[in-house]
Scaffold this active site. Structure first.
Site, PDB file in Angstrom:
ATOM      1  N   SER A  51      16.139  54.000  -8.589  1.00 38.15           N
ATOM      2  CA  SER A  51      17.581  53.986  -8.887  1.00 38.15           C
ATOM      3  C   SER A  51      18.143  52.634  -8.495  1.00 38.15           C
ATOM      4  CB  SER A  51      18.314  55.036  -8.065  1.00 38.15           C
ATOM      5  OG  SER A  51      17.873  56.315  -8.383  1.00 38.15           O
ATOM      6  N   ARG A  71      21.886  56.950   1.615  1.00 39.93           N
ATOM      7  CA  ARG A  71      21.088  55.719   1.535  1.00 39.93           C
ATOM      8  C   ARG A  71      21.532  54.721   2.627  1.00 39.93           C
ATOM      9  NH1 ARG A  71      19.255  58.965  -1.427  1.00 39.93           N
ATOM     10  NH2 ARG A  71      18.400  58.641  -3.517  1.00 39.93           N
ATOM     11  N   GLU A  97      22.162  50.333  -5.089  1.00 41.52           N
ATOM     12  CA  GLU A  97      21.407  50.962  -4.005  1.00 41.52           C
ATOM     13  C   GLU A  97      20.342  49.964  -3.532  1.00 41.52           C
ATOM     14  OE1 GLU A  97      19.362  54.850  -4.645  1.00 41.52           O
ATOM     15  OE2 GLU A  97      17.649  53.823  -3.782  1.00 41.52           O
TER      16      GLU A  97
HETATM   17  N1  EPU Z   1      21.780  61.577 -16.373  1.00 40.09           N
HETATM   18  C1  EPU Z   1      22.137  61.235 -17.662  1.00 40.09           C
HETATM   19  N2  EPU Z   1      21.599  60.106 -18.196  1.00 40.09           N
HETATM   20  C2  EPU Z   1      20.734  59.323 -17.515  1.00 40.09           C
HETATM   21  C3  EPU Z   1      20.375  59.653 -16.183  1.00 40.09           C
HETATM   22  C4  EPU Z   1      20.914  60.807 -15.644  1.00 40.09           C
HETATM   23  O1  EPU Z   1      22.911  61.926 -18.316  1.00 40.09           O
HETATM   24  O2  EPU Z   1      20.273  58.332 -18.090  1.00 40.09           O
HETATM   25  C5  EPU Z   1      22.294  62.846 -15.797  1.00 40.09           C
HETATM   26  C6  EPU Z   1      21.191  63.899 -15.772  1.00 40.09           C
HETATM   27  O3  EPU Z   1      21.122  64.627 -16.954  1.00 40.09           O
HETATM   28  C7  EPU Z   1      21.642  64.772 -14.617  1.00 40.09           C
HETATM   29  C8  EPU Z   1      22.307  63.770 -13.670  1.00 40.09           C
HETATM   30  O4  EPU Z   1      22.655  62.651 -14.452  1.00 40.09           O
HETATM   31  O5  EPU Z   1      22.615  65.684 -15.046  1.00 40.09           O
HETATM   32  C9  EPU Z   1      21.425  63.396 -12.500  1.00 40.09           C
HETATM   33  O6  EPU Z   1      20.231  62.767 -12.937  1.00 40.09           O
HETATM   34  P1  EPU Z   1      18.876  62.817 -12.061  1.00 40.09           P
HETATM   35  O7  EPU Z   1      18.603  64.216 -11.635  1.00 40.09           O
HETATM   36  O8  EPU Z   1      17.850  62.077 -12.816  1.00 40.09           O
HETATM   37  O9  EPU Z   1      19.187  62.094 -10.719  1.00 40.09           O
HETATM   38  P2  EPU Z   1      20.088  60.840 -10.300  1.00 40.09           P
HETATM   39  O10 EPU Z   1      21.340  61.355  -9.696  1.00 40.09           O
HETATM   40  O11 EPU Z   1      20.208  59.882 -11.429  1.00 40.09           O
HETATM   41  C10 EPU Z   1      19.178  60.764  -7.834  1.00 40.09           C
HETATM   42  C11 EPU Z   1      18.565  59.760  -6.903  1.00 40.09           C
HETATM   43  C12 EPU Z   1      17.089  59.561  -7.243  1.00 40.09           C
HETATM   44  C13 EPU Z   1      16.396  60.902  -7.118  1.00 40.09           C
HETATM   45  C14 EPU Z   1      17.063  61.890  -8.079  1.00 40.09           C
HETATM   46  C15 EPU Z   1      16.510  63.271  -7.948  1.00 40.09           C
HETATM   47  C16 EPU Z   1      20.339  58.233  -6.269  1.00 40.09           C
HETATM   48  C17 EPU Z   1      20.929  56.880  -6.433  1.00 40.09           C
HETATM   49  N3  EPU Z   1      19.273  58.496  -7.000  1.00 40.09           N
HETATM   50  O12 EPU Z   1      19.178  60.190  -9.147  1.00 40.09           O
HETATM   51  O13 EPU Z   1      16.528  58.698  -6.283  1.00 40.09           O
HETATM   52  O14 EPU Z   1      15.009  60.788  -7.442  1.00 40.09           O
HETATM   53  O15 EPU Z   1      18.482  61.979  -7.772  1.00 40.09           O
HETATM   54  O16 EPU Z   1      16.861  63.780  -6.705  1.00 40.09           O
HETATM   55  O17 EPU Z   1      20.851  59.032  -5.476  1.00 40.09           O
HETATM   56  C18 EPU Z   1      15.997  56.420  -5.859  1.00 40.09           C
HETATM   57  O18 EPU Z   1      16.794  56.470  -4.928  1.00 40.09           O
HETATM   58  O19 EPU Z   1      15.353  55.353  -6.152  1.00 40.09           O
HETATM   59  C19 EPU Z   1      15.791  57.592  -6.675  1.00 40.09           C
HETATM   60  C20 EPU Z   1      14.957  57.614  -7.715  1.00 40.09           C
END
Ligand code: EPU
Length: 344
Positions: free
Chosen positions: A236, A165, A337
């Site tokens: 996010s 980012r 972010e």
């Molecule tokens: N998780 C939880 N509880 C929650 C949210 C997530 O336990 O409330 C766990 C999920 O079960 C999973 C892990 O955390 O094991 C990752 O969750 P998720 O795949 O939803 O992705 P994220 O890491 O929370 C990132 C990006 C998103 C992107 C997704 C998918 C960042 C800050 N965010 O989120 O990007 O869509 O991966 O690739 O890197 C954004 O930047 O605005 C954004 C939406």
């Protein structure tokens, strides 16, 4: 055309839907015109912010400065050979319009970023990412105007110092350039990235092609993320922190002391992992909770939302409290972010 508005409400220009104003709002749709506007000294010395679709910002206050809003449009193939196609896109295009175009035309590379909010210009500034792909993986070069003298500069990918980012536009090039076009390099042959978080599983039993990948990602995102336009949010809110494996192992020991908990992670290098901040926020009990007009999204704890009538201060207070709670429980500092816009 260049349009200038004074004391302008940004309510429809930030996805949190906060009713803050800026002193000046400048829109432009032509590079040569913007160059002469800059050369005539119209923006020199002003406090500037380049606004995309306002999907990754938090307006902390009325902004005592000039918002620059690109309306530079166009999706144009500028080079192709047997393997690649280079597509030059106006900074003011909506990123997903370009992604839909690329999928429609059978070009591979952008599909994992489907329905990511924001503009093409912002994709290069913020190095947006989702499902194992970041904008930097497909950006060939970025065209920009130097604010100091109105000249055009074209920077290849290597010069943009992309990180998580992050790009140079947020560091030593901050407030020095206005992004006008981004050229993406896409592949003509399939080269799908399916290894990230459940994507392959969701695709099981389906024919795998650009369209099915796009549709699957749209459906995963729609199930987890608030609907843009209906619920105010900025995606996010925090970045996923990168920590050493020893810290990760320690967290696994502590969190699974009296239950069998698997702490999610993404491997970064031999010694480092990224822990999803959403998981930590949920463990702190914040998922679905509210603070005044602001809340934590009930399906994804990394997303802060405007419950309808949030003030900026509600969101800031909620974010601060969550940071403190995550620090107390995990000893990890999570950083926003989302870009805070204030007059400091
Ligand atoms: N998780 C939880 N509880 C929650 C949210 C997530 O336990 O409330 C766990 C999920 O079960 C999973 C892990 O955390 O094991 C990752 O969750 P998720 O795949 O939803 O992705 P994220 O890491 O929370 C990132 C990006 C998103 C992107 C997704 C998918 C960042 C800050 N965010 O989120 O990007 O869509 O991966 O690739 O890197 C954004 O930047 O605005 C954004 C939406």
């Amino acid at each position: 055309m260049i349009s200038i508005k004074k004391n302008f409400s940004l309510k429809n220009y930030n996805t949190f839907g906060l009713d803050q104003r800026c002193s000046e709002f400048i829109e432009y749709d032509d590079v040569a015109e913007l160059q002469s506007f800059i050369k005539d000294g119209n923006i020199s010395g002003k406090r500037l912010f380049q606004l995309g679709s306002g999907s990754n910002i938090l307006l902390c206050d009325d902004f005592d400065g000039t918002m620059m809003h690109s309306q530079i449009k166009g999706i144009e193939i500028v080079y192709e050979d047997a393997e690649f196609v280079d597509v030059k896109v106006g900074a003011g295009e909506i990123m997903d319009d370009f992604i839909a175009w690329s999928v429609e035309n059978g070009y591979c590379g952008a599909e994992n970023l489907s329905i990511i909010p924001g503009t093409v210009g912002a994709s290069a500034v913020q190095n947006v990412g989702a499902y194992g792909v970041e904008a930097k993986d497909i950006i060939k070069e970025v065209e920009m105007i130097k604010i100091e003298d109105g000249s055009i500069h074209v920077a290849p990918n290597e010069e943009l110092h992309f990180g998580y980012r992050l790009s140079r536009f947020k560091e030593d090039w901050k407030d020095k350039f206005i992004v006008t076009h981004v050229t993406y390099r896409l592949k003509k042959e399939p080269d799908f990235k399916l290894s990230y978080g459940g994507l392959a599983k969701e695709l099981e039993g389906k024919e795998i092609n650009l369209k099915s990948i796009r549709e699957t990602i749209i459906s995963i995102r729609n199930n987890k993320l608030p609907e843009v336009g209906k619920v105010g949010s900025a995606g996010s809110f925090f970045k996923n922190p990168i920590v050493s494996r020893s810290i990760y192992d320690e967290i696994c020991r502590r969190e699974s002391a009296d239950e069998s908990v698997i702490v999610p992670k993404y491997d970064i290098s031999e010694n480092e992992v990224k822990i999803p901040a959403g998981w930590m926020i949920e463990r702190c009990g914040w998922k679905g909770q509210s603070h005044n007009g602001a809340g934590v999204w009930h399906k994804q704890a990394l997303i802060l939302v405007n419950n309808g009538n949030a003030k900026s201060s509600d969101i800031i207070e909620l974010a601060n409290t969550i940071q403190v709670d995550v620090w107390s429980r995990f000893g990890i500092k999570i950083e926003p972010e989302v870009i805070y816009i204030n007059n400091l």
